[in-house]
Each structure stands twice: as C-alpha cells, then as structure tokens.
Motif scaffolding. Structure first.
Motif, PDB file in Angstrom:
ATOM      1  N   TYR A 144      -5.564  14.035  -1.637  1.00 37.29           N
ATOM      2  CA  TYR A 144      -5.549  12.601  -1.329  1.00 37.29           C
ATOM      3  C   TYR A 144      -4.105  12.136  -1.337  1.00 37.29           C
ATOM      4  O   TYR A 144      -3.404  12.280  -2.334  1.00 37.29           O
ATOM      5  CB  TYR A 144      -6.375  11.834  -2.357  1.00 37.29           C
ATOM      6  CG  TYR A 144      -6.594  10.384  -2.007  1.00 37.29           C
ATOM      7  CD1 TYR A 144      -7.327  10.029  -0.876  1.00 37.29           C
ATOM      8  CD2 TYR A 144      -6.086   9.375  -2.806  1.00 37.29           C
ATOM      9  CE1 TYR A 144      -7.553   8.698  -0.549  1.00 37.29           C
ATOM     10  CE2 TYR A 144      -6.306   8.043  -2.496  1.00 37.29           C
ATOM     11  CZ  TYR A 144      -7.031   7.711  -1.366  1.00 37.29           C
ATOM     12  OH  TYR A 144      -7.251   6.390  -1.057  1.00 37.29           O
ATOM     13  N   MET A 145      -3.658  11.594  -0.211  1.00 39.22           N
ATOM     14  CA  MET A 145      -2.239  11.324  -0.008  1.00 39.22           C
ATOM     15  C   MET A 145      -1.852   9.861  -0.252  1.00 39.22           C
ATOM     16  O   MET A 145      -0.922   9.354   0.359  1.00 39.22           O
ATOM     17  CB  MET A 145      -1.850  11.743   1.410  1.00 39.22           C
ATOM     18  CG  MET A 145      -2.162  13.194   1.730  1.00 39.22           C
ATOM     19  SD  MET A 145      -1.495  14.369   0.541  1.00 39.22           S
ATOM     20  CE  MET A 145       0.233  14.212   0.874  1.00 39.22           C
ATOM     21  N   ARG A 146      -2.554   9.199  -1.144  1.00 36.76           N
ATOM     22  CA  ARG A 146      -2.241   7.813  -1.488  1.00 36.76           C
ATOM     23  C   ARG A 146      -2.236   7.656  -2.995  1.00 36.76           C
ATOM     24  O   ARG A 146      -2.912   8.399  -3.710  1.00 36.76           O
ATOM     25  CB  ARG A 146      -3.282   6.858  -0.896  1.00 36.76           C
ATOM     26  CG  ARG A 146      -3.337   6.851   0.609  1.00 36.76           C
ATOM     27  CD  ARG A 146      -2.112   6.137   1.181  1.00 36.76           C
ATOM     28  NE  ARG A 146      -2.130   6.119   2.620  1.00 36.76           N
ATOM     29  CZ  ARG A 146      -1.351   6.881   3.397  1.00 36.76           C
ATOM     30  NH1 ARG A 146      -0.524   7.722   2.868  1.00 36.76           N
ATOM     31  NH2 ARG A 146      -1.412   6.797   4.692  1.00 36.76           N
ATOM     32  N   GLU A 147      -1.499   6.645  -3.474  1.00 39.40           N
ATOM     33  CA  GLU A 147      -1.529   6.345  -4.899  1.00 39.40           C
ATOM     34  C   GLU A 147      -2.882   5.736  -5.252  1.00 39.40           C
ATOM     35  O   GLU A 147      -3.508   5.060  -4.438  1.00 39.40           O
ATOM     36  CB  GLU A 147      -0.410   5.377  -5.268  1.00 39.40           C
ATOM     37  CG  GLU A 147       0.959   6.035  -5.257  1.00 39.40           C
ATOM     38  CD  GLU A 147       2.046   5.128  -5.760  1.00 39.40           C
ATOM     39  OE1 GLU A 147       1.840   4.480  -6.819  1.00 39.40           O
ATOM     40  OE2 GLU A 147       3.097   5.057  -5.105  1.00 39.40           O
ATOM     41  N   TYR A 166      -8.291  -2.451   4.755  1.00 42.64           N
ATOM     42  CA  TYR A 166      -8.005  -3.293   3.590  1.00 42.64           C
ATOM     43  C   TYR A 166      -6.496  -3.358   3.387  1.00 42.64           C
ATOM     44  O   TYR A 166      -5.945  -2.611   2.591  1.00 42.64           O
ATOM     45  CB  TYR A 166      -8.669  -2.711   2.332  1.00 42.64           C
ATOM     46  CG  TYR A 166     -10.172  -2.679   2.395  1.00 42.64           C
ATOM     47  CD1 TYR A 166     -10.922  -3.772   1.988  1.00 42.64           C
ATOM     48  CD2 TYR A 166     -10.837  -1.555   2.865  1.00 42.64           C
ATOM     49  CE1 TYR A 166     -12.308  -3.751   2.039  1.00 42.64           C
ATOM     50  CE2 TYR A 166     -12.218  -1.521   2.927  1.00 42.64           C
ATOM     51  CZ  TYR A 166     -12.947  -2.618   2.512  1.00 42.64           C
ATOM     52  OH  TYR A 166     -14.316  -2.593   2.574  1.00 42.64           O
ATOM     53  N   PRO A 167      -5.801  -4.272   4.099  1.00 44.99           N
ATOM     54  CA  PRO A 167      -4.339  -4.333   3.986  1.00 44.99           C
ATOM     55  C   PRO A 167      -3.851  -4.704   2.578  1.00 44.99           C
ATOM     56  O   PRO A 167      -2.767  -4.295   2.177  1.00 44.99           O
ATOM     57  CB  PRO A 167      -3.928  -5.404   4.991  1.00 44.99           C
ATOM     58  CG  PRO A 167      -5.135  -5.735   5.789  1.00 44.99           C
ATOM     59  CD  PRO A 167      -6.326  -5.177   5.106  1.00 44.99           C
ATOM     60  N   ASP A 168      -4.651  -5.451   1.834  1.00 48.02           N
ATOM     61  CA  ASP A 168      -4.277  -5.809   0.468  1.00 48.02           C
ATOM     62  C   ASP A 168      -4.653  -4.649  -0.457  1.00 48.02           C
ATOM     63  O   ASP A 168      -5.825  -4.290  -0.549  1.00 48.02           O
ATOM     64  CB  ASP A 168      -5.015  -7.081   0.045  1.00 48.02           C
ATOM     65  CG  ASP A 168      -4.633  -7.544  -1.351  1.00 48.02           C
ATOM     66  OD1 ASP A 168      -4.394  -6.705  -2.244  1.00 48.02           O
ATOM     67  OD2 ASP A 168      -4.594  -8.774  -1.560  1.00 48.02           O
ATOM     68  N   PRO A 169      -3.676  -4.049  -1.150  1.00 43.86           N
ATOM     69  CA  PRO A 169      -3.970  -2.896  -2.016  1.00 43.86           C
ATOM     70  C   PRO A 169      -5.034  -3.191  -3.077  1.00 43.86           C
ATOM     71  O   PRO A 169      -5.809  -2.299  -3.432  1.00 43.86           O
ATOM     72  CB  PRO A 169      -2.624  -2.573  -2.665  1.00 43.86           C
ATOM     73  CG  PRO A 169      -1.597  -3.166  -1.766  1.00 43.86           C
ATOM     74  CD  PRO A 169      -2.245  -4.365  -1.127  1.00 43.86           C
ATOM     75  N   ASP A 170      -5.085  -4.417  -3.583  1.00 48.05           N
ATOM     76  CA  ASP A 170      -6.107  -4.758  -4.574  1.00 48.05           C
ATOM     77  C   ASP A 170      -7.506  -4.707  -3.972  1.00 48.05           C
ATOM     78  O   ASP A 170      -8.453  -4.265  -4.613  1.00 48.05           O
ATOM     79  CB  ASP A 170      -5.860  -6.149  -5.167  1.00 48.05           C
ATOM     80  CG  ASP A 170      -4.621  -6.193  -6.049  1.00 48.05           C
ATOM     81  OD1 ASP A 170      -4.261  -5.143  -6.624  1.00 48.05           O
ATOM     82  OD2 ASP A 170      -4.014  -7.281  -6.159  1.00 48.05           O
ATOM     83  N   ASP A 171      -7.628  -5.157  -2.726  1.00 45.20           N
ATOM     84  CA  ASP A 171      -8.928  -5.113  -2.046  1.00 45.20           C
ATOM     85  C   ASP A 171      -9.348  -3.667  -1.779  1.00 45.20           C
ATOM     86  O   ASP A 171     -10.524  -3.321  -1.918  1.00 45.20           O
ATOM     87  CB  ASP A 171      -8.881  -5.891  -0.725  1.00 45.20           C
ATOM     88  CG  ASP A 171      -8.724  -7.396  -0.931  1.00 45.20           C
ATOM     89  OD1 ASP A 171      -8.972  -7.885  -2.065  1.00 45.20           O
ATOM     90  OD2 ASP A 171      -8.332  -8.079   0.038  1.00 45.20           O
ATOM     91  N   LEU A 172      -8.394  -2.823  -1.399  1.00 40.67           N
ATOM     92  CA  LEU A 172      -8.690  -1.413  -1.150  1.00 40.67           C
ATOM     93  C   LEU A 172      -9.127  -0.733  -2.444  1.00 40.67           C
ATOM     94  O   LEU A 172     -10.114   0.005  -2.471  1.00 40.67           O
ATOM     95  CB  LEU A 172      -7.476  -0.699  -0.553  1.00 40.67           C
ATOM     96  CG  LEU A 172      -7.631   0.791  -0.285  1.00 40.67           C
ATOM     97  CD1 LEU A 172      -8.785   1.073   0.675  1.00 40.67           C
ATOM     98  CD2 LEU A 172      -6.324   1.364   0.261  1.00 40.67           C
TER      99      LEU A 172
END
Length: 190
Positions: free
Chosen positions: A88-91, A61-67
C-alpha cells in the motif's frame, strides 16, 4: 482473526495470506481489501476470493480526513480486527492507525531500520542496499505506527547480498522470503 488488507498493486502478501487461510495454514478469515488504485490487480483477485472490496482514493476523497474515515468505515463494516498492508503506497490516516493499533502490520523489503523511512519503497530500497555495500538484506514485518517504517519489528528474514547482485537478483531473493515471513508474523498476532 478477521483480516483486511490495503493494497495498491498486486497485493502479493495479501494473496499469500488468503491462500494460507484457504489451505487451513492460518486460522483467520479474510474479509476485505481496499485499494487506492482502481486498476489494482488485487481488487480483481480479492473479489474472486469472496472478500469485500473497495476502491478508495484521494481522487474520490480529496480531504485526507474523509478518505481515512471512508477506509475505516469499509474495514469496520467488514468486521476486520487485523489490518495488513500489502504494497500500500499511501500513509495511513490517524483514525485507521488508532482503530487497528497493535493489529496493523506492514512488510518492508529491507532489514529495518536500515533502508527505511519516507521515500524508501520498492526498487529504491534494493538500490540503496546495493549502493551501501551491505553484506545482507532481507525483509521486515513490523507494526505500523505514525512514523514511516518505525513500528516495533515482529519478524525478519535475512538474505545475503551476493557478489554480482543487481537490482533484479537481490529483489527476487528478498521477495522469495516475504510470504512466509508475513504468515509467521500474522500468526504471532493471533
């Protein structure tokens, strides 16, 4: 309480909480684990423990909103009402933040607010503690908000920084407190 987890690697806090549920030490049901890392050991043990698992990453999911929407979909679909970050290593995206507001917890390997914020994770935190000359360190469980490591503190465990400590010894002492600290904090949300 229906617990879900986000993990990037081993998910030690998640594993500790799932074990506590299985032993009857935490009145909760673990329902799902999502990882951004397809090779995360957390995916394998969570699957074996009967949790719904999903690998959802920016590669899919390259689009952060989709992820953000995909992660929320898995968590809501599993019936989760409480979300635990376990390395968890992501915002966290705004949809997940809003849905789990006040029920989204993270553990950080220092006594926040010291040694927190963007770029302060893992070994970097312990190196910062040692470089600062602090007399103590520890771990903090906090509610997750939009600011990195800025949410209200639920619980802390303190450990001394001993003469001769290095990264390995300090890290081990802090990590030894984390499982029970997370358990205590999650119990406080019940």
């Amino acid at each position: 309480m229906k617990l879900a987890f986000l993990a990037s690697h081993g998910g030690s806090a998640a594993r500790h909480l799932v074990g506590a549920c299985q032993r009857g030490e935490l009145d909760a049901t673990p329902v799902a684990l999502v990882s951004n890392n397809s090779r995360s050991p957390a995916l394998a043990w969570a699957r074996e423990a009967g949790l719904a698992v999903a690998h959802l990453s920016s590669a899919k999911y390259p689009d952060p909103d989709d992820l953000d929407a995909a992660i929320l979909g898995v968590l809501v679909g599993a019936g989760a009402d409480t979300l635990v970050l376990s390395g968890y290593m992501r915002e966290i995206g705004p949809r997940v933040l809003a849905h789990f507001a006040g029920r989204l917890v993270n553990i950080h390997p220092s006594l926040l607010p010291r040694h927190g914020g963007r770029g302060m994770y893992g070994d970097r935190v312990h190196e910062s503690v040692l470089a600062s000359g602090d007399a103590e360190s520890g771990a903090t469980v906090h509610l997750v908000t939009a600011g990195i490591d800025e949410g209200p503190i639920l619980a802390q465990a303190r450990v001394p920084v001993l003469p001769g400590d290095d990264l390995t010894s300090l890290k081990a002492r802090v990590q030894a407190t984390e499982g029970d600290l997370m358990l205590r904090a999650v119990r406080s949300l019940a």
